[in-house]
Write a protein that holds these residues in place. Structure first.
Motif, PDB file in Angstrom:
ATOM      1  N   SER A  17       8.383 -27.249  22.082  1.00  0.00           N
ATOM      2  CA  SER A  17       8.977 -26.526  23.206  1.00  0.00           C
ATOM      3  C   SER A  17       8.830 -25.019  23.016  1.00  0.00           C
ATOM      4  O   SER A  17       8.757 -24.528  21.884  1.00  0.00           O
ATOM      5  CB  SER A  17      10.475 -26.853  23.324  1.00  0.00           C
ATOM      6  N   ARG A  19      10.228 -21.272  25.282  1.00  0.00           N
ATOM      7  CA  ARG A  19      10.871 -20.689  26.452  1.00  0.00           C
ATOM      8  C   ARG A  19      10.258 -19.319  26.693  1.00  0.00           C
ATOM      9  O   ARG A  19      10.348 -18.437  25.846  1.00  0.00           O
ATOM     10  CB  ARG A  19      12.382 -20.564  26.283  1.00  0.00           C
ATOM     11  N   ARG A  67       8.971 -31.777  32.685  1.00  0.00           N
ATOM     12  CA  ARG A  67       8.802 -31.136  31.380  1.00  0.00           C
ATOM     13  C   ARG A  67       9.151 -29.647  31.412  1.00  0.00           C
ATOM     14  O   ARG A  67       9.685 -29.120  30.433  1.00  0.00           O
ATOM     15  CB  ARG A  67       7.342 -31.281  30.906  1.00  0.00           C
ATOM     16  N   PHE A  68       8.864 -28.981  32.509  1.00  0.00           N
ATOM     17  CA  PHE A  68       9.114 -27.542  32.632  1.00  0.00           C
ATOM     18  C   PHE A  68      10.245 -27.300  33.629  1.00  0.00           C
ATOM     19  O   PHE A  68      10.397 -28.039  34.608  1.00  0.00           O
ATOM     20  CB  PHE A  68       7.873 -26.809  33.144  1.00  0.00           C
ATOM     21  N   GLN A  82      11.365 -22.757  30.811  1.00  0.00           N
ATOM     22  CA  GLN A  82      11.580 -23.647  29.675  1.00  0.00           C
ATOM     23  C   GLN A  82      10.508 -24.714  29.700  1.00  0.00           C
ATOM     24  O   GLN A  82      10.377 -25.444  30.692  1.00  0.00           O
ATOM     25  CB  GLN A  82      12.972 -24.293  29.758  1.00  0.00           C
ATOM     26  N   ASN A  84       9.033 -27.998  27.764  1.00  0.00           N
ATOM     27  CA  ASN A  84       9.263 -29.052  26.786  1.00  0.00           C
ATOM     28  C   ASN A  84       8.103 -30.039  26.791  1.00  0.00           C
ATOM     29  O   ASN A  84       7.307 -30.068  27.725  1.00  0.00           O
ATOM     30  CB  ASN A  84      10.563 -29.795  27.113  1.00  0.00           C
ATOM     31  N   SER A  85       8.038 -30.834  25.745  1.00  0.00           N
ATOM     32  CA  SER A  85       6.993 -31.862  25.626  1.00  0.00           C
ATOM     33  C   SER A  85       5.613 -31.280  25.923  1.00  0.00           C
ATOM     34  O   SER A  85       4.836 -31.826  26.706  1.00  0.00           O
ATOM     35  CB  SER A  85       7.285 -33.021  26.589  1.00  0.00           C
ATOM     36  N   LEU A  86       5.321 -30.170  25.293  1.00  0.00           N
ATOM     37  CA  LEU A  86       4.076 -29.464  25.570  1.00  0.00           C
ATOM     38  C   LEU A  86       2.863 -30.284  25.159  1.00  0.00           C
ATOM     39  O   LEU A  86       2.896 -31.031  24.166  1.00  0.00           O
ATOM     40  CB  LEU A  86       4.076 -28.111  24.863  1.00  0.00           C
TER      41      LEU A  86
END
Length: 116
Positions: A17, A19, A67-68, A82, A84-86
């Motif tokens: 993740s 930000r 995810r975002f 933010q 996540n789970s890139l």
């Protein structure tokens, strides 16, 4: 002249993740919308997510849904993304955008690299 300064990019492993932050030099309440775009090498710049001046998210790209998330802090004149789970395919330069009707402002971009 409005200035937008992005920060928070970097190298992250798949599944990680980050930000991103976009700090504006003035009140972000004056903008109709603020958004995050990204551009990968060889690709066109694409809209990732956008938020209205009242704080409603009015666009999230299908490729990042779930995810975002985009958000804003009016007191800090800052918009966040933010992530996540890139995934490796999220690798790109991410740009902050502010729209004020006939005027559009861009930040300088921040690099996000997703790689193991």
């Amino acid at each position: 002249q409005v200035q937008l300064v992005e920060s928070g990019g970097g190298l992250v492993q798949p599944g990680g993740s980050l930000r991103l932050s976009c700090a504006a030099s003035g009140s972000i309440l004056s903008f109709n919308t603020m958004g995050w775009y990204r551009q990968a090498p060889g690709n066109e710049r694409e809209l990732v997510a956008r938020i209205t001046w009242v704080g409603n998210t009015d666009y999230v790209a299908d490729s990042v849904k779930g995810r975002f998330a985009i958000s804003r802090d009016n007191a800090k004149n800052t918009v966040y993304l933010q992530m996540n789970s890139l995934k490796p395919e999220d690798t790109a330069v991410y740009y902050c955008n502010a729209d004020k009707g006939s005027l559009t402002y861009w930040g300088q971009g921040t690099q996000v690299t997703v790689s193991s």
